[in-house]
Write a protein that holds these residues in place. Sequence first.
Motif, PDB file in Angstrom:
ATOM      1  N   MET A 184       0.836  -1.196   0.000  1.00  0.00           N
ATOM      2  CA  MET A 184       0.000   0.000   0.000  1.00  0.00           C
ATOM      3  C   MET A 184       0.876   1.253   0.000  1.00  0.00           C
ATOM      4  SD  MET A 184      -2.859   1.222   2.794  1.00  0.00           S
ATOM      5  CE  MET A 184      -1.722   1.229   4.142  1.00  0.00           C
ATOM      6  N   LYS A 185       0.542   2.198  -0.881  1.00  0.00           N
ATOM      7  CA  LYS A 185       1.292   3.453  -0.909  1.00  0.00           C
ATOM      8  C   LYS A 185       0.990   4.266   0.337  1.00  0.00           C
ATOM      9  CE  LYS A 185       1.494   4.259  -5.910  1.00  0.00           C
ATOM     10  NZ  LYS A 185       1.093   5.174  -7.001  1.00  0.00           N
ATOM     11  N   LYS A 186       2.037   4.931   0.843  1.00  0.00           N
ATOM     12  CA  LYS A 186       1.842   5.791   2.020  1.00  0.00           C
ATOM     13  C   LYS A 186       2.448   7.154   1.737  1.00  0.00           C
ATOM     14  CE  LYS A 186       1.735   2.440   5.742  1.00  0.00           C
ATOM     15  NZ  LYS A 186       2.384   2.065   7.007  1.00  0.00           N
ATOM     16  N   MET A 187       1.637   8.157   1.854  1.00  0.00           N
ATOM     17  CA  MET A 187       2.047   9.522   1.539  1.00  0.00           C
ATOM     18  C   MET A 187       2.034  10.389   2.798  1.00  0.00           C
ATOM     19  SD  MET A 187       2.315  12.025  -0.915  1.00  0.00           S
ATOM     20  CE  MET A 187       1.393  11.618  -2.399  1.00  0.00           C
ATOM     21  N   LEU A 188       3.115  11.121   3.003  1.00  0.00           N
ATOM     22  CA  LEU A 188       3.169  12.111   4.086  1.00  0.00           C
ATOM     23  C   LEU A 188       3.120  13.500   3.448  1.00  0.00           C
ATOM     24  CD1 LEU A 188       3.638  12.872   7.071  1.00  0.00           C
ATOM     25  CD2 LEU A 188       6.104  12.682   6.637  1.00  0.00           C
ATOM     26  N   ALA A 189       2.104  14.279   3.804  1.00  0.00           N
ATOM     27  CA  ALA A 189       1.949  15.632   3.242  1.00  0.00           C
ATOM     28  C   ALA A 189       2.265  16.667   4.310  1.00  0.00           C
ATOM     29  CB  ALA A 189       0.525  15.819   2.720  1.00  0.00           C
ATOM     30  N   ILE A 190       3.223  17.507   4.011  1.00  0.00           N
ATOM     31  CA  ILE A 190       3.674  18.518   4.972  1.00  0.00           C
ATOM     32  C   ILE A 190       3.328  19.895   4.416  1.00  0.00           C
ATOM     33  CG2 ILE A 190       5.718  19.516   6.066  1.00  0.00           C
ATOM     34  CD1 ILE A 190       6.937  16.735   5.937  1.00  0.00           C
ATOM     35  N   HIS A 191       2.550  20.649   5.169  1.00  0.00           N
ATOM     36  CA  HIS A 191       2.194  22.001   4.738  1.00  0.00           C
ATOM     37  C   HIS A 191       2.982  23.004   5.581  1.00  0.00           C
ATOM     38  CE1 HIS A 191      -0.803  20.646   2.023  1.00  0.00           C
ATOM     39  NE2 HIS A 191      -1.715  20.331   2.917  1.00  0.00           N
ATOM     40  N   ALA A 192       3.671  23.935   4.900  1.00  0.00           N
ATOM     41  CA  ALA A 192       4.565  24.843   5.626  1.00  0.00           C
ATOM     42  C   ALA A 192       4.116  26.298   5.607  1.00  0.00           C
ATOM     43  CB  ALA A 192       5.986  24.740   5.059  1.00  0.00           C
ATOM     44  N   SER A 193       3.010  26.590   4.913  1.00  0.00           N
ATOM     45  CA  SER A 193       2.565  27.993   4.917  1.00  0.00           C
ATOM     46  C   SER A 193       1.781  28.279   6.185  1.00  0.00           C
ATOM     47  CB  SER A 193       1.679  28.298   3.709  1.00  0.00           C
ATOM     48  OG  SER A 193       1.209  29.639   3.804  1.00  0.00           O
ATOM     49  N   PRO A 194       2.046  29.438   6.814  1.00  0.00           N
ATOM     50  CA  PRO A 194       1.201  29.828   7.947  1.00  0.00           C
ATOM     51  C   PRO A 194      -0.197  30.232   7.500  1.00  0.00           C
ATOM     52  CG  PRO A 194       3.096  31.330   7.700  1.00  0.00           C
ATOM     53  CD  PRO A 194       3.111  30.391   6.525  1.00  0.00           C
ATOM     54  N   ARG A 195      -0.361  30.434   6.185  1.00  0.00           N
ATOM     55  CA  ARG A 195      -1.684  30.809   5.679  1.00  0.00           C
ATOM     56  C   ARG A 195      -2.528  29.553   5.461  1.00  0.00           C
ATOM     57  NH1 ARG A 195      -1.371  35.514   1.224  1.00  0.00           N
ATOM     58  NH2 ARG A 195      -0.365  33.967  -0.127  1.00  0.00           N
ATOM     59  N   GLY A 196      -3.831  29.731   5.605  1.00  0.00           N
ATOM     60  CA  GLY A 196      -4.750  28.627   5.382  1.00  0.00           C
ATOM     61  C   GLY A 196      -5.290  28.686   3.959  1.00  0.00           C
ATOM     62  N   GLU A 197      -6.539  29.134   3.813  1.00  0.00           N
ATOM     63  CA  GLU A 197      -7.165  29.145   2.488  1.00  0.00           C
ATOM     64  C   GLU A 197      -6.513  30.123   1.522  1.00  0.00           C
ATOM     65  OE1 GLU A 197     -11.347  29.611   3.007  1.00  0.00           O
ATOM     66  OE2 GLU A 197     -11.562  27.596   3.843  1.00  0.00           O
ATOM     67  N   ARG A 198      -5.817  31.128   2.044  1.00  0.00           N
ATOM     68  CA  ARG A 198      -5.167  32.095   1.144  1.00  0.00           C
ATOM     69  C   ARG A 198      -3.858  31.562   0.566  1.00  0.00           C
ATOM     70  NH1 ARG A 198      -6.403  35.593   5.491  1.00  0.00           N
ATOM     71  NH2 ARG A 198      -8.060  37.067   5.020  1.00  0.00           N
ATOM     72  N   SER A 199      -3.379  30.440   1.089  1.00  0.00           N
ATOM     73  CA  SER A 199      -2.061  29.929   0.675  1.00  0.00           C
ATOM     74  C   SER A 199      -2.137  29.234  -0.688  1.00  0.00           C
ATOM     75  CB  SER A 199      -1.545  28.930   1.714  1.00  0.00           C
ATOM     76  OG  SER A 199      -0.513  28.147   1.160  1.00  0.00           O
ATOM     77  N   HIS A 200      -1.302  29.676  -1.599  1.00  0.00           N
ATOM     78  CA  HIS A 200      -1.282  29.068  -2.934  1.00  0.00           C
ATOM     79  C   HIS A 200      -0.561  27.719  -2.919  1.00  0.00           C
ATOM     80  CE1 HIS A 200      -3.028  32.674  -4.441  1.00  0.00           C
ATOM     81  NE2 HIS A 200      -2.078  33.392  -3.866  1.00  0.00           N
ATOM     82  N   SER A 201       0.525  27.628  -2.155  1.00  0.00           N
ATOM     83  CA  SER A 201       1.242  26.343  -2.109  1.00  0.00           C
ATOM     84  C   SER A 201       0.351  25.258  -1.493  1.00  0.00           C
ATOM     85  CB  SER A 201       2.550  26.473  -1.315  1.00  0.00           C
ATOM     86  OG  SER A 201       2.309  26.900   0.009  1.00  0.00           O
ATOM     87  N   ARG A 202      -0.401  25.641  -0.460  1.00  0.00           N
ATOM     88  CA  ARG A 202      -1.302  24.696   0.203  1.00  0.00           C
ATOM     89  C   ARG A 202      -2.440  24.293  -0.744  1.00  0.00           C
ATOM     90  NH1 ARG A 202      -2.210  23.907   5.830  1.00  0.00           N
ATOM     91  NH2 ARG A 202      -0.708  25.526   6.346  1.00  0.00           N
TER      92      ARG A 202
END
Length: 213
Positions: A1-19
């Motif tokens: 089974m594939k296992k993915m770890l997703a790390i979000h580094a922007s302090p912004r929530g919905e306004r964050s483009h990278s997120r």
Amino acid sequence: MKKMLAIHASPRGERSHSRRLAEVFLDVWQTANPEAQLTRREVGRASIPHVSEAFVAANFYPQPKARPLAMQADLQLSDELVSELIGHELLVISVPMYNFGIPSGLKAWIDQIVRMGLTFDVAQDSQGVAQYQRLLVGKKALIITSRGGSGFGPGGEYEAMNHADPHLRTALGFIGIDDITVIAVEGEESVAEVFRRSSDEAEGQLRELARSF
Ligand SMILES: Cc1cc2nc3c(=O)[nH]c(=O)nc-3n(C[C@H](O)[C@H](O)[C@H](O)COP(=O)(O)O)c2cc1C
């Protein structure tokens, strides 16, 4: 089974483009891999401790297997973050460019997971020179990054000023993660049309990549 770890580094929530772009990628990836496991680790809107004197003392204690209990406690979160990383073969990091580098929360995470004896090792060769061994081989990473300006990518006018994704490549490569794809959106601080083009292009690349990642 594939296992993915997703790390979000922007302090912004919905306004964050990278997120936002990372979530588009993860959505397509999950549809293509319904059995896969996705774990999220927040480092932009949650606090990852910076390196302290106690952490350094515990981390570099000369006999790691005989570390005193108090020192083991100083490494507890780091141990958890390392186990989490070891337990996932796929890694997605969404990250803004901040002052030509990465935000401090992600830097703090890097400092917690680059651990001697766990993610890398060091031995001296016959000349007494340190030789490093990378312990996390076989993983694959995707870095999704957003920059206010433009021209920070390969061949760009400001490439030499980009210490964000190149830093991640170096630090992750040092522990063995060297299969790394970078997808960037640029120009949030430009006119809307310039940014929209860059964002659409990044989103298209991510949707395609998600089907085979
Ligand atoms: C503290 C701070 C520093 C920034 N430094 C840079 C920079 O060095 N270069 C750049 O192109 N944009 C810079 N920006 C703009 C961000 O990279 C841009 O807003 C990006 O979209 C942020 O990512 P996010 O949308 O995922 O939050 C900076 C923004 C902030 C808040």
